[in-house]
Enzyme design. Structure first.
Site, mmCIF file in Angstrom:
data_model
loop_
_atom_site.group_PDB
_atom_site.id
_atom_site.type_symbol
_atom_site.label_atom_id
_atom_site.label_comp_id
_atom_site.label_asym_id
_atom_site.label_seq_id
_atom_site.Cartn_x
_atom_site.Cartn_y
_atom_site.Cartn_z
ATOM 1 C CG HIS A 112 3.442 1.988 -1.406
ATOM 2 N ND1 HIS A 112 3.249 3.303 -1.765
ATOM 3 C CD2 HIS A 112 3.700 1.325 -2.552
ATOM 4 C CE1 HIS A 112 3.399 3.426 -3.081
ATOM 5 N NE2 HIS A 112 3.670 2.241 -3.583
ATOM 6 N N GLY A 113 2.018 0.522 2.763
ATOM 7 C CA GLY A 113 2.137 -0.374 3.910
ATOM 8 C C GLY A 113 2.765 0.319 5.096
#
Length: 508
Positions: A366-367
């Protein structure tokens, strides 16, 4: 072309990037109808069509020239590695290659503080990462003995290495190239050669000239209407209902119960944008033929295989497990099949190590924002609390097999729905707020209600509550047992939700 999107954005009150993204998703609908008219005898033409439409999206519309070059680099690198590395480390090399590339771009996104309204390479790259890593595992499974594979691995394995054009067509399948759905190579290949439809010949109504079942357009355009409805809800209400309002001066001036109630509406509005784009891409995919799952009892064609979200099960869930199973479903499959199972040593059952490695992979995918890790970390405690409730409380309210539902069971279901949704909105807030500071401030202004709910449940169960409830169940079993006057079949009650211990059923 940018002038047109700027004008539309000014009227709609949305960002130019958002208008461009939605435009690409809608353009995919008529293009999907063109794609399926290409005969299965011309597979290369279908691959070229996919690649051409993707180039249209990335170059003149989104202006992501360098972004497309990066995606192409990941695709070509994966194609070369999977073809030339034959040992068991091959899938992990591909994983390190594409996930490392994605993480670098996540870091760049964070450095330049791009908001989620900005369309850039990381969104499509996240989808591509799932496709490329899945392909690597499918190729490796194709090189292994069939008796070593489970059902999913046997169905999805790649035994014939694709040509470069076939692989490019797969990687850049246009309805899902921007936001999904993620698709494995075997499913894509069955779409190209139309074996996806031929497996059910003789059932249901079909096009007189093709193997494609009838009813596809009806389902697809219904999805488009639903997606646009959710998009309208988000555009109209998001300026007033968003998680970020929790850190504004206005929010703290309201009463606690009002703040908690208001926050629940914010959660639905925030999720509506995901419902919109995922439902729109599902409809476009169905128009190309993807997602066909057979025929219903009345002979109607079913198109459920491209779904990525089940809205009703999320907004009105019976419990938190059902909620998570219904959200971002394709990503759940990827995490289960390509991470959770693969990090588990052969001959052993998945355990804590497998679970934590899978959670970590999901967070990195996701990051790098701290909000993602807060959501996933707290989400682990939420799933544990939910599992303990199902294992210890649910058996006490279940009616005997064949008996109608009791009042206590209905109360349990209502409370399960209520607590699932309020906890969901609490735990997902950091995912949208991104920063640690804003996440903590939002939770503080909600009086940490999510921690109180989940923490109280965990303290109860781990401080002896589980033993007390098990004792109550034993007392119930000691009650008088009426025996039938005539011999009959012995009815064995079903086990208590044995799947709840399986991590793959509750991944996010």
């Amino acid at each position: 072309m940018d002038a047109v999107f700027t004008y539309i954005a000014s009227i709609a009150g949305a960002s130019v990037d958002q208008i461009k993204l939605i435009s690409c998703l809608l353009i995919a609908y008529p293009l999907g109808s063109l794609f399926i008219r290409i005969p299965s005898s011309q597979p290369n033409l279908k691959h070229i069509f996919n690649l051409s439409v993707t180039l249209l999206f990335f170059l003149p519309v989104l202006n992501l020239h360098w972004g497309f070059v990066q995606l192409l680099g990941s695709v070509l690198g994966t194609y070369f590695i999977a073809a030339n590395v034959h040992g068991p480390r091959m899938p992990w090399i591909v994983f390190a290659f594409v996930m490392g590339h994605l993480t670098i771009n996540h870091i760049i996104r964070a450095i330049f503080s791009y908001s989620y309204e900005t369309v850039e390479v990381t969104g499509p790259q996240m989808v591509l990462t799932m496709k490329l890593t899945t392909f690597a595992w499918n190729v490796w499974d194709g090189r292994r003995p069939a008796e070593e594979l489970d059902k999913w691995q046997l169905q999805k394995r790649v035994t014939k290495y694709p040509t470069l054009l076939e692989f490019l067509g797969y990687a850049f399948y246009f309805p899902g190239v921007l936001v999904g759905p993620y698709i494995d190579y075997t499913s894509y290949n069955s779409l190209i050669d139309e074996t996806l439809f031929k497996s059910t010949e003789g059932k249901g109504s079909r096009d007189s000239k093709r193997a494609v079942p009838n009813g596809r357009k009806r389902v697809a355009y219904r999805k488009m209407v639903v997606g646009l409805l959710f998009l309208g809800i988000f555009v109209v209400f998001s300026p007033s209902f968003y998680f970020g309002i929790a850190v504004t001066p206005w929010f703290v001036t309201q009463g606690l119960l009002y703040r908690i109630a208001y926050f629940q509406v914010c959660g639905f509005i925030e999720r509506s944008k995901y419902y919109a784009v995922w439902t729109l891409t599902e409809g476009a995919s169905i128009l190309t033929g993807l997602g066909f799952t057979g025929f219903g009892p009345s002979g109607e064609s079913l198109w459920e295989g491209a779904a990525n979200v089940k809205v009703l099960e999320i907004e009105v869930p019976s419990n938190f497990k059902v909620l998570l199973d219904s959200w971002n479903m394709n990503t759940n499959v990827w995490l289960r099949e390509c991470i959770y199972k693969r990090v588990t040593p052969k001959g052993k059952k998945p355990g804590f190590r497998s679970s934590m490695l899978t959670f970590a992979t999901s967070a990195f995918w996701h990051g790098i924002a701290s909000g993602y890790y807060l959501t996933f970390l707290f989400g682990g405690f939420v799933t544990t609390a939910g599992r303990l409730c199902r294992a210890n409380l649910r058996p006490l309210v279940l009616p005997p097999p064949g008996a109608p539902s009791t009042i206590s069971k209905r109360i349990y279901d209502v409370l399960g729905t209520f607590f699932s949704i309020v906890v969901l909105n609490y735990v997902s807030a950091p995912f949208m707020l991104l920063t640690f500071k804003d996440s903590m401030e939002a939770w503080r202004r909600l009086d940490w209600y999510g921690f109180w709910i989940v923490g109280s449940a965990l303290v109860f169960f781990y401080s002896g509550g589980s033993k007390v409830l098990k004792g109550l169940r034993k007392e119930e079993r000691k009650g008088p047992v009426s025996r039938p006057q005539t011999p009959g079949p012995h009815v064995v009650p079903p086990p208590f939700d044995s799947a709840t211990d399986e991590f793959e059923k509750r991944l996010n």
